[in-house]
Every structure is written in C-alpha cells, then in structure tokens.
Write a protein that holds these residues in place. Structure first.
Motif, short mmCIF file in Angstrom:
data_model
loop_
_atom_site.label_atom_id
_atom_site.label_comp_id
_atom_site.label_asym_id
_atom_site.label_seq_id
_atom_site.Cartn_x
_atom_site.Cartn_y
_atom_site.Cartn_z
N GLU A 680 -1.39 -15.39 69.26
CA GLU A 680 -1.08 -15.10 67.86
C GLU A 680 0.18 -15.81 67.36
OE1 GLU A 680 0.03 -11.31 70.22
OE2 GLU A 680 -1.49 -12.86 70.24
N TYR A 681 1.00 -16.35 68.27
CA TYR A 681 2.22 -17.04 67.87
C TYR A 681 1.93 -18.46 67.40
CZ TYR A 681 5.88 -13.75 69.35
OH TYR A 681 6.73 -12.69 69.44
N THR A 682 2.72 -18.91 66.39
CA THR A 682 2.77 -20.33 66.05
C THR A 682 4.08 -20.87 66.60
OG1 THR A 682 3.89 -20.01 63.93
CG2 THR A 682 1.47 -19.91 63.93
N LEU A 683 4.18 -22.18 66.69
CA LEU A 683 5.39 -22.80 67.22
C LEU A 683 6.59 -22.48 66.35
CD1 LEU A 683 6.62 -24.68 69.36
CD2 LEU A 683 6.04 -26.60 67.88
N ASP A 684 6.43 -22.54 65.02
CA ASP A 684 7.56 -22.26 64.12
C ASP A 684 8.04 -20.82 64.28
OD1 ASP A 684 7.51 -24.81 63.16
OD2 ASP A 684 6.28 -24.34 61.40
N GLU A 685 7.10 -19.90 64.38
CA GLU A 685 7.48 -18.49 64.54
C GLU A 685 8.27 -18.27 65.82
OE1 GLU A 685 3.67 -16.40 62.26
OE2 GLU A 685 3.65 -16.70 64.42
N LEU A 686 7.79 -18.87 66.89
CA LEU A 686 8.43 -18.66 68.18
C LEU A 686 9.81 -19.32 68.22
CD1 LEU A 686 7.92 -17.28 70.85
CD2 LEU A 686 6.89 -19.37 71.71
N ALA A 687 9.90 -20.52 67.66
CA ALA A 687 11.19 -21.22 67.63
C ALA A 687 12.22 -20.43 66.83
CB ALA A 687 11.01 -22.61 67.04
N LYS A 688 11.79 -19.87 65.69
CA LYS A 688 12.71 -19.07 64.87
C LYS A 688 13.16 -17.82 65.62
CE LYS A 688 13.20 -17.05 60.26
NZ LYS A 688 13.86 -15.84 60.74
N GLU A 689 12.23 -17.22 66.35
CA GLU A 689 12.55 -16.00 67.10
C GLU A 689 13.62 -16.29 68.15
OE1 GLU A 689 9.95 -13.04 69.82
OE2 GLU A 689 9.19 -13.41 67.79
N PHE A 690 13.50 -17.40 68.85
CA PHE A 690 14.51 -17.75 69.85
C PHE A 690 15.82 -18.16 69.18
CE2 PHE A 690 10.99 -18.00 72.89
CZ PHE A 690 11.58 -17.41 74.00
N LYS A 691 15.71 -18.79 68.04
CA LYS A 691 16.91 -19.20 67.31
C LYS A 691 17.72 -17.98 66.89
CE LYS A 691 18.15 -21.22 62.85
NZ LYS A 691 17.62 -21.79 61.59
N ASP A 692 17.01 -16.94 66.40
CA ASP A 692 17.70 -15.71 66.01
C ASP A 692 18.25 -14.97 67.21
OD1 ASP A 692 17.01 -16.34 63.45
OD2 ASP A 692 15.26 -15.01 63.39
N MET A 693 17.58 -15.13 68.36
CA MET A 693 17.97 -14.41 69.57
C MET A 693 19.23 -14.99 70.18
SD MET A 693 15.74 -14.14 73.07
CE MET A 693 14.26 -13.76 72.15
N LEU A 694 19.40 -16.32 70.04
CA LEU A 694 20.50 -17.01 70.72
C LEU A 694 21.74 -17.10 69.84
CD1 LEU A 694 18.50 -19.97 72.23
CD2 LEU A 694 19.49 -18.10 73.53
N PRO A 695 22.92 -17.07 70.46
CA PRO A 695 24.14 -17.37 69.70
C PRO A 695 24.20 -18.86 69.41
CG PRO A 695 24.64 -17.12 72.03
CD PRO A 695 23.18 -16.79 71.87
N TYR A 696 25.17 -19.26 68.64
CA TYR A 696 25.28 -20.67 68.26
C TYR A 696 26.03 -21.48 69.31
CZ TYR A 696 23.69 -19.35 63.63
OH TYR A 696 22.96 -18.90 62.59
N ILE A 697 26.03 -20.99 70.55
CA ILE A 697 26.86 -21.60 71.58
C ILE A 697 26.52 -23.07 71.79
CG2 ILE A 697 27.44 -21.52 74.04
CD1 ILE A 697 27.10 -18.47 73.85
N GLY A 698 25.27 -23.40 71.80
CA GLY A 698 24.88 -24.77 72.13
C GLY A 698 25.04 -25.75 71.00
N ARG A 699 25.31 -25.27 69.83
CA ARG A 699 25.35 -26.18 68.70
C ARG A 699 26.75 -26.78 68.59
NH1 ARG A 699 22.17 -22.00 64.70
NH2 ARG A 699 20.44 -21.65 66.11
N SER A 700 26.94 -27.81 69.30
CA SER A 700 28.29 -28.34 69.47
C SER A 700 28.95 -28.70 68.15
CB SER A 700 28.27 -29.55 70.40
OG SER A 700 27.37 -30.53 69.89
#
Length: 927
Positions: A680-700
């Motif tokens: 039932e997941y689309t790639l955009d949905e899943l990517a957004k879910e992980f984006k919201d889950m993660l802090p901005y640590i990796g975004r140098s």
C-alpha cells in the motif's frame, strides 16, 4: 418521416408478422400480407407502403406472390422455414415455391449451418471425397468432442446417395471403438465377425458389422482406440477390399467406404498409421472457431426443435440470448444443444408450476457457467450487433422445425418425464416446493447423462472465489466495479470486489436485512462524495444485472466499499530497498539482520570500499537499482558523503524513481524492510515518513547554516492602533509556517508608534506583515488582506526558505483565521458546531470542484455560508435572478454545491433552496 426509416419500419413489421406462421400454414394456402394490410397496421399511406415493398423486393428481402392483391412474405423468415437458401423471389403461390425448393435441395450439406461460412472449405473436401471414383475416398474426421463429427459423416452419407455413389439400400453403420477398447477380442468379433468356436462363448457364426456395411459406409468413431490387431485387419480391408472373420480360414471380399472420427491431433502418434492409409483428412472447427452468426443460428435451431416437441411458445430475454451466445462451451455444439435442452426443461417446470402462458427463459434460470457468457466473451461487439438488431426485448420461438435424422440421436423425452412426474406428485399431495425440488433432481440427472457423453469432468474448473460466491454475482459486481473505477479514476482493490460480491450474494439469498443507516455511516459516505455519486450508478447496474431491487440504503454501503484503500499499480509490486555504506560488510550486515528477522530477502545491500572510485561505484549501484526495481521505485538508505547524492543521479540516469534516507542504522533498515514490503506504500509516502522520523543530523548544509547563524531572524507584524490585531496576525504566522518555530524566528508585534521602541540590533528582518508598511529598506511588505485572501503566507514561507536553505510546506489556512471570521458573522448558531459543519461541506465540494484561489474562496465561503445558514433557518431566503439558466449552464458545479448543502440541511434541519445555492456557486465560479 425519412424514406429510410419508413422502409425499415415496413420491413420490420412484415418480418414480425411472417414469423407467426409455420410451414404447414403456407402449405395450407397462406400467401403473405398485402400492402393494404401493412398500411392499416402501420397507419401509413397504402401507395407509400406499396412503393417500399417493391423496393424491398428488388433488394431480394421479400418474396412477391403475384395475384390480386399482391402478397409479400419476408425472405429471411422463408429461408428459416425451409432450411435452405432461397433464390426465387417471385411466385404465383408460396406453397409452389416450397415444393420447388424441396425438389431442388438435393445437397444435404445446404442444411448445415455454416455451409456458406466456416464450414464451406471442409464441405468442398467432403464432397470431393464422396464423389471420387470409383467408390469415394476413405476419410478421417478430426475435431474435439461435440463438434458434430458423427452428424457430418451422416451428411456425407446422404450426399453420396444423392449423387448416386451409393444406392438407396446402402447402409450407414456406426461403431464406437472406445466402447470395446478394453476387450480387443470382442471388438474384433463385433467388427469383423467370427465363426462358431472362434473363442470361448462363440457358439454360432456372426457376420459382423463390415458385412452389414458392404456397399455402404462404416463409420468408426474414436478410431484411434482400435487395437493394433484391429488396425492391421482394417488396413487389409482398405488396401485389398478383403477381411477375414475371426476363426475363419478364408478371406471375404467387401466394398466398404471407411469414415473415421477422432479427437486426436494429426501429429499424434496414435494417428500416424491411419494417416498413411487414409488419404483424406477433414478437421471440423470447434464452436469457438465458428462465427457468432453461426452460433446464433444453432441456438435458434435448437430452440425451435424444443418448441416442436413442446408445442408451447418459448421466449428468451435478450440477456439470456447474450449469455447463450457468449459462454464458454468446451463441449461444443453437443454441449450447446444439451445446455439449451436443460434450460428449456427448467423453464418448462416453471411454466407448469406457475401456470404461465409461455415457457420463459430469463437470466435467473441460467446456470452460473452459462450466465458468465454475458460478460466474458471475446466477441461481445459481434454479439451485441445481433442482439441490438433484434426488434423487441424478447426472442419468441413458436414455429415448428423439421428434424433431420441426426437430430433424434440420444433424444430423451425430458418434457414427458416432467409432465408425468408433475402430475404424479400433485396426485400424491406433495407441496409445490417439494415437487419443484424433486423434478429439478430429475432434470439434473438427465443433463448429467448427456454431459457424460460430451465432456470430461475437468472442463469446468472454477476459481477459488466461485466456491463461496456465484460467478453470476461476481461477474455482475465486476462489471459495476469496472465502471466505478472509470468514474473515480483509480483502481479498486480486488478485496473490495470480493467484499462487494459476498455482500450482494447475501442480499440475493435473502440473508441481509436492511435497516436505516446511522449518522456515522452517512458522514462516512459524505466524506467520499465522488464515491457516493458513483455508488448510485453501481446500484443501478447491479439491479439491472442481477434482476433485483436494492433499497436506498445500499448506496451508503456501496460508497463504503468503493472507499476502501486505493490499490497500487499492482498488488504484488513493492518498493525496492537498497542499503549503501562505506567500508567492508557494513551495509551487508544491516541488511542481513533485517532479512533474517523478517524472514525475507527483500533488503539488498552494497558496500563501498574506502578506496573505491565514486563514479565506478555509482555505475554498480545504478545496475543494482535496475535489477531490484519492481515498478514502484527504490528507497536508498545511505550513511554519508557522496552516497547522499546518488539518488538524484540514478533517477536522471535510469528514469527510475529513487528516494534517499540518510544516517542509516540497523533499526532504520529493519523498519524500511518491513514497510517496503507493504504494497500500500508509495515511494513518496515512505520517503516522507522517514524524513519526518529522522532529525536533520545528516543535512550538512542546513545544519551548518543553522549552527553558524550569528544574528536573529525576525518578522514584524503591524496594526493601525494598539497591538491586538498584530498579535493575532503573529499567531497566524506561527501556526501556518513551521519554519518560524524550527529556526526560532522572532515575531515582533507593534504599531507605527511602538515600532520606534524596538531594538533591531543584531536582527535580520525578513518581512513586514500587517496594516502598516514601516518602509524599511530592502524589506518586503505584505498587507493583511493579502495574508488572508491571497498568497501572503506562501510569500513569507518562500522568503524564509531562501534565507535558511531549507524547505517546508505551509498549511493552507489555519483554524485561527477561519474561526475568527466565522465568529464575527454568526448571530445565534453555535460557533464550534457551525464551523465543523461548514468545513465538512467545503471539503466535500472541494473534492468535486477544481479550486484555484483556495484561501480566498474558503474565507468567503465561511463568511457567506454561516450567514446563509441562519437565514435559511429563519426562512429569510434571498432571491437569485435566472437561477435556472445558471444551473443549466453549470450542472457539475450545481451538483457539487447541492451535495455540500445536504450536510447543512441534515445538521441544521433546514432547507437550502436553489436560489441560495446560486450565490454559493458564484463563490466558486472563477469565470
């Protein structure tokens, strides 16, 4: 009336009138219909009718009977009555034409349906085989069960007699080799004869079937089942014209033409020896290979034969005829005939039980396998062309038909059986239900006997779903759902198909009791307005297909079925998952842990050695992405560095959607593996879910920007007097733009005077918002009305994004502003309830109307509809000039707004007239 229409009406009237008469009526003097009779029936001028009849005569569509008056008879009906092609269209008397027709029909092949179509070529071969000197050619008839091989052989025999190849006393002897395949000795004895004492039990001489077939035809059905010894003896007869009886010491001469029939393919090892000895092979096409017109003619022939036995008119609905023309019939013509027989028997039982005027065949009597033909035939356009060309909704069969000799084979008197059983059960005092049940058993036993002769038991395997749901119901639901998919422009999960089919099955079987639907169910339906409207169409289709009446409540239930979660591209496809990391075994270890714990192999991994060239590794990763993509894209989980940029580069290179999740860890890989396996997941949905889950640590970049900010960002909100309006505006900004809180942007509230007291040292002013422009250099000003009614919020969000190097979506219009606007417009309605109802109605309309200027229209809608609701409750209705013209010009918008107003009417127990709806339509009409 056009000439074309007039001629067509006259032709149709004549045809319908002629169909009521039989061959016997014509032989007894019936001549047809005069122009005057038809003119009276059609209420037309006689001269015009006469003119059109003469045109039809010139087109060879009617037969003209010369006399005073001149009579006309439909040519197609005449051909059906006489079972042959008519080539004479003018005569002194119709009965003379029948006599001439009988005299000229010396070719029995003309009686075969398809003689000028799919069978034309094989008929030429058959004729050539029969007339080949001196005594015809031995022939092998090849084709699947039920195509009519025995019938075709009999017609070859009749043709040979007509042509003088065989004399009138020549016999047509039939022998089925399969019946004796397990007893070769008995087979040889039956076929070739024996002398007394040839084997145990042979206590007298027997001539055998070959002796009986001398100077005639021996038809060997299932010839491939002949034993090897029998084949050798048969070949001696074919080669030398001699055979030897079992136990006899001398040969006997015989002149026998062999016709063999087999279901084996010509490349079968069983047939190779026969093909060397039998020069002519004729392959008879299956029913599926015949034309739809030929199948229709066969159906009509079999129905007329049933009428000839019953002497009771038979009527078939268009849906019933469509099913007969389209269903899978692996037993070919034999099965088709048997199925029609069964159908007529069931209808005859109904006729007796309900004391009907006709034997009525409708869709409720069709077996599931037959009913499926309404939907699944590949030749639907051809079927519908025939169905639609038929005048009226019923096919009526009330004319007798002459039976050919081959039509009587295996013909049990099922109707006599029903008649006798019905009378006996009535005398014995059985209830109507018991009589029906018992006679149905007899019908089923009868048809089983026929089917055993036609088809193997494995021809009708059904899908698993058909074990619990009738194919007829499922197919009806399938049609309705496919139309629904077109309406809502998305696919519906197969589980919704199945759920709907089970639900309809329960209704058809009277296992569902309908009660009034709850407010909650109504609200759920209103949350899906497009599905709600589509449900009305679905209900209409199901009522038509299943011949049932569905209550209004079904619309709500169907809406809920249609609203089940959206099916993705394919039920079996998943998002690909690829883990990338620097070092040896880092990515592989994380993927292995996830695959082991979840019992799968879905997670893939590639490790990038520390000395690996980036461009080379990119090629390796691209190839892997191509390998694991199932059509829904690939999720990359990476650790750091250059791997962060791989996603966009691979998408540009391969056109495969790729999303990247950074700061990979084992728990994240485990969660990603689980979710990428969920269809039932689309790639955009899943990517957004992980984006919201993660802090901005990796975004140098954004992290660096955020950490090195030395001065504070600020937005100034202004008002004319005081600071109340500015404070409210500041609250609006905070609630609508997440970046303000994320980057700790200060919101300063003031008026023109208090602004002078604010210390701006160390602050970077991003924008001035409100009633007063403070005229700061290089600082944009956005007025209050633009904030509320236009795209002011969007502009501020863009300004912040440019400054901090990050992206974030804004809320369209926050609850704060709508709440405030509505509070000012209401007089007596409860604010919270009214706001909730108006928002629901707007969301419903929004789903059906393309709204360009969202914020402006929403605010205006809230302001207007709140006041409108209070007016309608008080009966203070506004007038709207030319409201009918507006509705006619914009029916889709009217329909959407009308649906939205239904929510208000339900909640506030009032009526919203079309004049008020007109003003609401104006709010949405951007033109």
């Amino acid at each position: 009336m056009s000439f074309l229409l007039r001629k067509s009406k006259i032709s149709e009237m004549l045809k319908k009138a002629c169909e009521k008469y039989t061959l016997k009526d014509i032989e007894n003097g019936f001549e047809g219909f005069s122009a005057t009779q038809l003119a009276d029936q059609l209420a037309m001028d006689r001269a015009n009718v006469s003119k059109e009849l003469n045109t039809l005569f010139l087109e060879q569509r009617v037969i003209k009977v010369i006399g005073r008056p001149v009579y006309y008879f439909d040519a197609e009906v005449f051909e059906k009555l006489t079972h042959g092609k008519n080539e004479v269209f003018e005569t002194d008397h119709l009965n003379l034409l029948i006599k001439e027709h009988k005299q000229h029909v010396s070719d029995p092949f003309e009686l075969i349906i398809g003689s000028e179509g799919s069978l034309k070529t094989i008929i030429k071969k058959a004729k050539a085989a029969m007339i080949y000197p001196p005594f015809g050619l031995h022939t092998l008839l090849i084709g699947p069960t039920g195509v009519g091989k025995t019938m075709f052989a009999e017609i070859m025999y009749s043709f040979a007699k007509e042509q003088g190849v065989l004399n009138e006393k020549a016999e047509f002897v039939v022998f089925n080799c399969a019946e004796y395949a397990d007893n070769p000795q008995l087979l040889l004895g039956q076929l070739f004869g024996y002398v007394k004492g040839a084997y145990t039990g042979a206590d007298h001489d027997s001539e055998g079937l070959i002796h009986r077939a001398n100077n005639g035809i021996l038809f060997l059905d299932e010839i491939h089942r002949l034993s090897p010894e029998g084949q050798e003896m048969l070949f001696m007869l074919i080669d030398k014209g001699e055979y030897r009886r079992m136990g006899d010491s001398k040969n006997t001469k015989a002149n026998v033409l062999i016709l063999g029939a087999t279901t084996e393919n010509t490349d079968s090892a069983l047939l190779k020896t026969f093909l060397r000895r039998i020069p002519m092979t004729i392959t008879i096409p299956s029913l599926q290979e015949r034309t739809i017109k030929e199948r229709y003619d066969l159906i009509e022939k079999f129905l007329r034969q049933e009428y000839s036995q019953l002497k009771i008119p038979i009527q078939v609905t268009k849906k019933g005829m469509k099913a007969l023309m389209g269903y899978d019939c692996p037993g070919n013509i034999g099965q088709l005939k048997a199925d029609i027989r069964l159908l007529c028997a069931r209808a005859f039982l109904d006729y007796k039980a309900r004391d009907l005027a006709r034997v009525e065949i409708n869709s409720s009597l069709l077996a599931d396998s037959t009913y499926a033909g309404i939907f699944k035939s590949e030749k639907q356009p051809e079927i519908m062309e025939i169905i639609d060309s038929h005048a009226g909704n019923l096919f009526i069969y009330n004319q007798e038909i002459n039976f050919e000799s081959f039509d009587f084979r295996d013909l049990e008197d099922i109707y006599g059986l029903i008649e006798k059983s019905f009378s006996r059960y009535e005398i014995e005092g059985y209830s109507a239900d018991t009589i029906s049940r018992e006679i149905k058993k007899q019908i089923e036993e009868y048809i089983s006997r026929l089917m055993n002769k036609l088809v193997n038991t494995d021809i009708s395997q059904k899908e698993e779903l058909y074990k619990i749901v009738s194919p007829r119901i499922y197919r009806s639901v399938e049609i309705a759902m496919q139309i629904a998919e077109h309406h809502i422009n998305r696919s519906i999960p197969k589980k919704a198909y199945a759920a709907m089919a089970l639900h309809m099955s329960a209704i058809v079987e009277n296992h569902v009791t309908h009660s009034a639907f709850s407010a909650n169910q109504y609200t759920m339906a209103m949350d899906h307005p497009l599905e709600y409207q589509t449900a009305k169409t679905v209900r209409t289709i199901l009522q038509s297909e299943l011949d049932i009446e569905l209550p209004e409540q079904e619309i709500i239930f169907i809406t809920l079925f249609l609203s089940m979660e959206e099916e993705r591209k394919t039920e079996s496809s998943h998002i690909g998952l690829l883990v990338l990391a620097h070092g040896n075994g880092v990515a592989r270890n994380m993927a292995d842990v996830a695959n082991t714990l979840l019992c799968t192999h879905h997670a893939h991994a590639l490790d990038m050695p520390l000395k690996q060239n980036v461009q080379e590794f990119l090629e390796v990763v691209s190839d892997k992405v191509k390998e694991i993509d199932e059509g829904k894209g690939v999720l990359l989980m990476v650790d750091m560095g250059s791997l962060l940029s791989f996603g966009e580069l691979i998408t540009e290179k391969t056109n495969i959607p790729v999303a990247t999740v950074e700061m990979v860890s084992t728990p994240l890989v485990l969660e990603a593996t689980r979710k990428t396996m969920m269809v039932e997941y689309t790639l955009d949905e899943l990517a957004k879910e992980f984006k919201d889950m993660l802090p901005y640590i990796g975004r140098s970049f954004s992290l660096e920007m955020k950490n090195r900010i030395q001065q504070n960002y600020a937005i100034i909100c202004t008002c004319l007097t005081g600071e109340g309006a500015a404070i409210k505006l500041g609250n609006l900004l905070r609630s609508a733009i997440p970046l303000i809180q994320e980057y700790d942007i200060e919101v300063l509230c003031c008026n023109k005077e208090t602004f002078k007291e604010i210390d701006l040292k160390g602050k970077t002013i991003l924008a001035i918002v409100g009633a007063v422009d403070l005229l700061l250099e290089n600082v944009p000003y956005i007025p209050s009305d633009k904030m509320i009614l236009e795209n002011g919020l969007y502009e501020i969000n863009q300004i912040i994004q440019r400054m901090v190097g990050s992206k974030s979506d804004i809320q369209e219009v926050p609850n704060y502003i709508t709440h405030t606007v509505l509070a000012e417009s209401l007089t007596f309605l409860d604010l919270d309830k009214t706001e909730d109802v108006i928002q629901k109605s707007f969301k419903l309309i929004e789903k059906m109307v393309d709204i360009q200027d969202y914020n402006r229209i929403l605010v205006n809608y809230i302001l207007h509809v709140g006041s409108m609701a209070e007016r309608c409750i008080q009966g203070q209705i506004l007038n709207y000039e030319k409201i009918d013209e507006l509705i006619a010009a914009k029916p889709a918008l009217y329909h959407a707004v009308k649906l939205g107003m239904m929510i208000l009417e339900e909640e506030f127990k009032c009526s919203v007239p079309d004049t008020e709806i007109g003003y609401v339509m104006d709010l949405f009409d951007t033109e």
